[in-house]
Write an enzyme that holds these catalytic residues in place. Structure first.
Site, PDB file in Angstrom:
ATOM      1  N   TYR A 199      44.344  36.100  37.503  1.00  0.00           N
ATOM      2  CA  TYR A 199      44.038  34.906  36.723  1.00  0.00           C
ATOM      3  C   TYR A 199      44.854  34.945  35.437  1.00  0.00           C
ATOM      4  O   TYR A 199      45.395  35.996  35.068  1.00  0.00           O
ATOM      5  CB  TYR A 199      42.534  34.767  36.438  1.00  0.00           C
ATOM      6  CG  TYR A 199      41.843  35.983  35.859  1.00  0.00           C
ATOM      7  CD1 TYR A 199      41.817  36.222  34.487  1.00  0.00           C
ATOM      8  CD2 TYR A 199      41.181  36.883  36.693  1.00  0.00           C
ATOM      9  CE1 TYR A 199      41.158  37.310  33.951  1.00  0.00           C
ATOM     10  CE2 TYR A 199      40.510  37.989  36.172  1.00  0.00           C
ATOM     11  CZ  TYR A 199      40.507  38.193  34.806  1.00  0.00           C
ATOM     12  OH  TYR A 199      39.859  39.284  34.282  1.00  0.00           O
ATOM     13  N   HIS A 247      46.896  40.230  35.066  1.00  0.00           N
ATOM     14  CA  HIS A 247      47.773  39.125  34.705  1.00  0.00           C
ATOM     15  C   HIS A 247      49.218  39.461  35.089  1.00  0.00           C
ATOM     16  O   HIS A 247      49.627  40.621  35.036  1.00  0.00           O
ATOM     17  CB  HIS A 247      47.711  38.845  33.201  1.00  0.00           C
ATOM     18  CG  HIS A 247      46.326  38.835  32.636  1.00  0.00           C
ATOM     19  ND1 HIS A 247      45.343  37.994  33.114  1.00  0.00           N
ATOM     20  CD2 HIS A 247      45.761  39.568  31.644  1.00  0.00           C
ATOM     21  CE1 HIS A 247      44.224  38.216  32.436  1.00  0.00           C
ATOM     22  NE2 HIS A 247      44.453  39.160  31.541  1.00  0.00           N
TER      23      HIS A 247
END
Length: 331
Positions: free
Chosen positions: A257, A307
């Site tokens: 995400y 990430h």
């Protein structure tokens, strides 16, 4: 009715049908609002804001890349009106941090919007508006830049996580209008700053209720602040639907995400007319570290696997290259 008049009516009707069909096709292929479509087709030069350079103003061939990703139907912030999540979005969001037995989201949000503002915010785009924004990342490349007063000259100054300003004002400024965080990165704010909570699970929403009222929640998957200093009248919630849109449309599914930095940037891109970006990327020696850290090898946060920092930074560079943002790389 004369034959000439009938021919004019048929021609006009045909033109309107063609334009309606084209707008329908473009809305599904490029996902751009009809306003932009008609400006492009009809060659209109009307500006979307009063700044010198407006993010949403279409003026050259580079805009196709931007408009294929940019979708104004997703709003960055939750309100009572936009608090219902589509099933697919809810399942994706709940899987981000694998919360076991989450509380009923509808009930939690009802409690939350009795405590904090429930109305929509930042839906005031207008050709006469020029909202300038500085997004201040946490990179060590901010050191010895003297950017502080320039950062503070923007209408909105957006910061994130535990970034301090005290002691670093010359380089990072002192002004903060919006501060994005999640429970595990929370920090106290002054009364004039809007806290924007990024919730990655239902417990995060319960945490902000608790942190502003009872202090009952002191742990998520790690210990967190039981209480937080913030103006309840300025607390805002990042919309999980917007978060998924950023992940799908801008990051194309890279990483698990988006990072707080990239979510802060996307928040600004969607509510501001002009965006300046500071403190993103490595310093001139290639070190990834926070500006308040003396340890230049303190960039382990990039190796979490959560990430995709390189992909996010490449998108940031593309936005700058296409003149949608201005990126200041520091030292």
């Amino acid at each position: 009715m004369s034959r000439f008049t009938q021919r004019k009516i048929r021609t006009l009707t045909g033109l309107l049908c063609a334009m309606t069909f084209s707008m329908f096709v473009f809305s599904y292929t490029l996902r751009e609002p009809s306003l932009y479509f008609f400006r492009s087709v009809l060659g209109l030069s009307g500006r979307t804001c009063s700044c010198q350079h407006c993010i949403t103003h279409l003026d050259d061939e580079n805009d196709s890349w931007f408009m294929e990703r940019f979708n104004q139907s997703f709003h960055p912030l939750m309100s009572r009106k936009s608090s219902t999540l589509p099933d697919e979005t809810y399942r994706w969001w709940q899987g981000l941090q694998a919360e076991e037995s989450p509380s009923n989201l509808t009930i939690v949000l009802d409690r939350l919007f009795q405590l904090i503002p429930a109305e929509e915010r930042y839906v005031d785009a207008h050709p006469d508006r020029c909202r300038s924004c500085s997004v201040v990342g946490n990179s060590g490349n901010l050191r010895e830049t003297g950017y502080g007063s320039f950062i503070d000259s923007s209408d909105f100054v957006i910061r994130m996580n535990q970034a301090p300003t005290q002691g670093f004002e010359e380089d990072v400024g002192y002004k903060t209008t919006h501060h994005l965080m999640y429970p595990e990165s929370a920090t106290d704010l002054d009364n004039s700053t809007s806290l924007i909570l990024i919730p990655f699970k239902t417990l995060d929403l319960e945490w902000i209720i608790s942190a502003l009222t009872t202090g009952d929640i002191s742990k998520t998957y790690v210990p967190v602040k039981s209480w937080i200093k913030a103006n309840k009248g300025k607390v805002l919630i990042y919309n999980p639907s917007f978060l998924k849109y950023i992940y799908d449309s801008w990051l194309e599914g890279n990483g698990r995400y988006p990072s707080t930095g990239f979510l802060s940037l996307m928040f600004a891109v969607h509510i501001c007319d002009e965006v300046k970006v500071f403190g993103f990327g490595a310093d001139q020696d290639g070190n990834w570290h926070h500006y308040w850290e003396d340890n230049k090898l303190g960039g382990a946060f990039r190796q979490t696997g959560v990430h995709d920092g390189d992909f996010e930074y490449n998108i940031t560079l593309l936005l700058a290259d296409k003149h949608k943002i201005t990126l200041y790389r520091g030292g």
